[in-house]
Write an enzyme that holds these catalytic residues in place. Structure first.
Site, PDB file in Angstrom:
ATOM      1  N   ASN A  47       2.805  14.174  -0.465  1.00  0.00           N
ATOM      2  CA  ASN A  47       2.521  15.062  -0.873  1.00  0.00           C
ATOM      3  C   ASN A  47       1.685  15.115  -2.426  1.00  0.00           C
ATOM      4  O   ASN A  47       2.074  13.874  -3.147  1.00  0.00           O
ATOM      5  CB  ASN A  47       3.649  15.381  -1.010  1.00  0.00           C
ATOM      6  CG  ASN A  47       4.635  15.712  -0.504  1.00  0.00           C
ATOM      7  OD1 ASN A  47       4.471  15.526   1.194  1.00  0.00           O
ATOM      8  ND2 ASN A  47       5.788  15.398  -0.162  1.00  0.00           N
ATOM      9  N   TYR A  90       0.696  17.466  -5.905  1.00  0.00           N
ATOM     10  CA  TYR A  90       0.243  18.695  -6.393  1.00  0.00           C
ATOM     11  C   TYR A  90      -0.312  18.807  -7.630  1.00  0.00           C
ATOM     12  O   TYR A  90      -1.516  19.526  -8.248  1.00  0.00           O
ATOM     13  CB  TYR A  90       2.102  18.646  -6.641  1.00  0.00           C
ATOM     14  CG  TYR A  90       2.038  19.741  -5.467  1.00  0.00           C
ATOM     15  CD1 TYR A  90       2.334  20.802  -5.384  1.00  0.00           C
ATOM     16  CD2 TYR A  90       3.470  18.569  -4.785  1.00  0.00           C
ATOM     17  CE1 TYR A  90       2.590  21.545  -4.073  1.00  0.00           C
ATOM     18  CE2 TYR A  90       3.985  19.082  -3.814  1.00  0.00           C
ATOM     19  CZ  TYR A  90       4.209  20.405  -3.106  1.00  0.00           C
ATOM     20  OH  TYR A  90       4.299  20.921  -2.255  1.00  0.00           O
ATOM     21  N   GLU A 128       2.583  17.537   2.241  1.00  0.00           N
ATOM     22  CA  GLU A 128       2.892  18.334   1.263  1.00  0.00           C
ATOM     23  C   GLU A 128       1.730  19.063   0.441  1.00  0.00           C
ATOM     24  O   GLU A 128       0.627  17.804  -0.242  1.00  0.00           O
ATOM     25  CB  GLU A 128       3.978  18.657   0.221  1.00  0.00           C
ATOM     26  CG  GLU A 128       5.399  19.016   1.524  1.00  0.00           C
ATOM     27  CD  GLU A 128       6.585  18.712   0.203  1.00  0.00           C
ATOM     28  OE1 GLU A 128       6.225  19.752  -0.544  1.00  0.00           O
ATOM     29  OE2 GLU A 128       7.546  18.936   1.059  1.00  0.00           O
ATOM     30  N   ARG A 139       5.330  20.856   9.896  1.00  0.00           N
ATOM     31  CA  ARG A 139       6.894  20.352   9.629  1.00  0.00           C
ATOM     32  C   ARG A 139       7.448  20.684   8.740  1.00  0.00           C
ATOM     33  O   ARG A 139       7.343  21.586   8.482  1.00  0.00           O
ATOM     34  CB  ARG A 139       6.067  19.438   8.590  1.00  0.00           C
ATOM     35  CG  ARG A 139       6.308  18.297   7.825  1.00  0.00           C
ATOM     36  CD  ARG A 139       6.081  18.088   6.844  1.00  0.00           C
ATOM     37  NE  ARG A 139       7.269  17.448   5.579  1.00  0.00           N
ATOM     38  CZ  ARG A 139       7.381  16.787   5.003  1.00  0.00           C
ATOM     39  NH1 ARG A 139       6.962  17.420   3.840  1.00  0.00           N
ATOM     40  NH2 ARG A 139       8.720  16.718   3.355  1.00  0.00           N
ATOM     41  N   GLU A 161       9.401  12.208  -0.219  1.00  0.00           N
ATOM     42  CA  GLU A 161       9.343  12.728  -1.575  1.00  0.00           C
ATOM     43  C   GLU A 161      10.547  11.433  -2.351  1.00  0.00           C
ATOM     44  O   GLU A 161      11.660  11.865  -2.836  1.00  0.00           O
ATOM     45  CB  GLU A 161       9.346  13.215  -2.685  1.00  0.00           C
ATOM     46  CG  GLU A 161       8.158  14.388  -1.851  1.00  0.00           C
ATOM     47  CD  GLU A 161       8.314  15.308  -3.283  1.00  0.00           C
ATOM     48  OE1 GLU A 161       7.135  16.469  -2.554  1.00  0.00           O
ATOM     49  OE2 GLU A 161       8.836  15.908  -3.100  1.00  0.00           O
ATOM     50  N   HIS A 205      15.185  15.637   4.184  1.00  0.00           N
ATOM     51  CA  HIS A 205      14.359  16.734   3.207  1.00  0.00           C
ATOM     52  C   HIS A 205      15.470  16.939   1.722  1.00  0.00           C
ATOM     53  O   HIS A 205      15.850  17.883   1.565  1.00  0.00           O
ATOM     54  CB  HIS A 205      13.698  17.876   3.457  1.00  0.00           C
ATOM     55  CG  HIS A 205      12.387  18.067   2.769  1.00  0.00           C
ATOM     56  ND1 HIS A 205      12.015  18.260   2.861  1.00  0.00           N
ATOM     57  CD2 HIS A 205      12.744  18.835   1.345  1.00  0.00           C
ATOM     58  CE1 HIS A 205      10.673  19.085   2.223  1.00  0.00           C
ATOM     59  NE2 HIS A 205      11.417  19.109   0.724  1.00  0.00           N
TER      60      HIS A 205
END
Length: 456
Positions: free
Chosen positions: A298, A300, A360, A83, A172, A127
């Site tokens: 994504n 985290y 991600e 990606r 995002e 991005h």
């Protein structure tokens, strides 16, 4: 190195893709070569005080000149997917007009190089590196930027659409909106605490127009990738639970409900003092909610949310999450949060939820013997496997990141890479996690149809 055995994983479904992710401004460098125009991140990074220690992406990982050896690293890793993002100002230096052929040529070589190595191309169109010329005209607060994004998507689709395996329109949008337009700690560095809906809506409208453009120029599936987070109220008080509901709406539903359900979530009106009808035009939601064939997630860490102190301009405040290991970025490591998140998406959207790609997931850790990163990725992959067992369709996982890179406002201080980069010499050194992930990529899921539909 630690003598502890490295973690293994349960088998994943046949065809599941294991990959790696990067982004243009974070790795490419060559910011003034071959006709590339300035982006908002060039401007932001060169503004004193914005980036830690004055670092910039001017050179970054010099990937623009080292792309062939970097693709060899991905091939050595055994990854089934890569990606990466396309720098809009390489294609249209001012954000509009005809394509810069030198820019398209670079990505053409990249796409062909991946195909030659048997690696699926997962391509992100935006991005965060908006052409500065468009920001000068209002950026995403200006409806015209969404129109320009659709035109840019068509130019890229016409050139690369016959080979790309999966398109991602926006990366995002929540983070770009919140950190770049509310808190001002990312480019373009704005603090708009009273009228935020135009930025949100025009990002989504740009997504929809890009979907239309890519459908005209490519047969590959299209998605967008947002940063999602389980939201935990700091207490059972009504005030904290209300704050958590608002935060959940903004991070998790504001950019997903219009795409998947064709409507904004309750409470979105808080983002503007203007008449909503002056921002959301007739037909916009139909454009935004065109069916997508995958959803990029994504992840985290979770978010612990409390009611704000009196006088705070935001209706919530994020609090630390204690009791978990911490990454070098001081982010808590909560792998089960990913399972919670994926199951929650399935519960909310049901049959309207397309197959998911984890686009991600990763952690900052500096050491070459990075057992911490291995355990982190293993935890997240086990969480993905648990979600699959619970009935969530997850078809791919791209860890962040292939290599250390320019980590936005942190400059070169946070290291997310499977590959260590010496930014003085540009030497690449695979970490221990690289070798472990190589085993996962090559053994954890049979890949009988590597070049098939990545969502199938």
């Amino acid at each position: 190195m630690s003598d502890q055995p490295l973690p293994d994983l349960p088998p994943f479904p046949p065809g599941f893709r294991f990959g790696v992710s990067t982004a243009a401004y974070q790795i490419e460098g060559a910011v003034a070569e071959d006709g590339r125009g300035p982006s908002i991140w060039d401007t932001f990074a060169h503004t004193p005080g914005r980036i830690r220690d004055g670092h910039t992406g001017d050179i970054a990982c010099d990937h623009y000149h080292r792309w062939e050896s970097d693709l060899d690293l991905i091939a050595r890793l055994g990854a089934g997917a890569y990606r990466f993002s396309i720098a809009w100002p390489r294609i249209q230096p001012t954000g509009s007009g005809p394509a810069n052929q030198a820019g398209l040529d670079f990505y053409d070589r990249l796409v062909d190089g991946l195909a030659a190595r048997g690696i699926d191309q997962v391509v992100t169109l935006f991005h965060w590196d908006l052409p500065q010329a468009l920001q000068d005209e209002g950026g995403w607060a200006n409806r015209d930027t969404a129109m320009r994004f659709g035109e840019y998507a068509e130019l890229v689709g016409e050139r690369l659409g016959d080979r790309v395996k999966l398109w991602i329109t926006l990366n995002e949008p929540y983070i770009h909106f919140a950190l770049g337009h509310v808190q001002g700690i990312h480019a373009p560095g704005l603090t708009m605490l009273t009228d935020q809906l135009p930025v949100v809506h025009h990002l989504l409208l740009g997504h929809g127009l890009a979907v239309s453009a890519l459908r005209r120029t490519s047969s590959a599936p299209v998605t967008l990738a947002n940063n999602h987070s389980p939201v935990w109220p700091a207490s059972d008080s009504e005030e904290d639970r209300t704050a958590a509901i608002i935060y959940d709406m903004v991070q998790n539903h504001l950019f997903a409900d219009p795409v998947l359900l064709g409507e904004y979530p309750p409470g979105y009106e808080l983002l503007t003092t203007a008449d909503v009808d002056s921002i959301i035009m007739e037909g916009d939601l139909e454009v935004i909610s065109q069916p997508i064939q995958a959803l990029g997630v994504n992840y985290y860490n979770p978010s612990r949310i409390a009611a704000p102190p009196e006088g705070d301009p935001l209706p919530f405040v994020r609090l630390p999450i204690d009791g978990y290991p911490m990454t070098a970025f001081d982010w808590p490591v909560v792998p089960d949060g990913l399972r919670e998140l994926l199951v929650g998406l399935k519960d909310r959207y049901g049959d309207k939820l397309p197959p998911i790609w984890i686009t991600e997931s990763g952690c900052s850790w500096p050491d070459l013997d990075d057992r911490f990163r291995i355990d982190y990725i293993a935890g997240d992959l086990r969480a993905v496997h648990s979600a699959i067992q619970a009935g969530v369709a997850v078809h791919g996982y791209c860890t962040w990141s292939l290599m250390d890179n320019f980590e936005w406002a942190e400059g070169f201080h946070q290291r997310f890479g499977l590959v260590h980069v010496d930014f003085d010499t540009q030497a690449r050194t695979p970490r221990r996690s690289f070798e472990w992930y190589r085993q996962i990529c090559t053994t954890a899921a049979p890949r009988p149809d590597l070049q098939g539909d990545p969502t199938g």
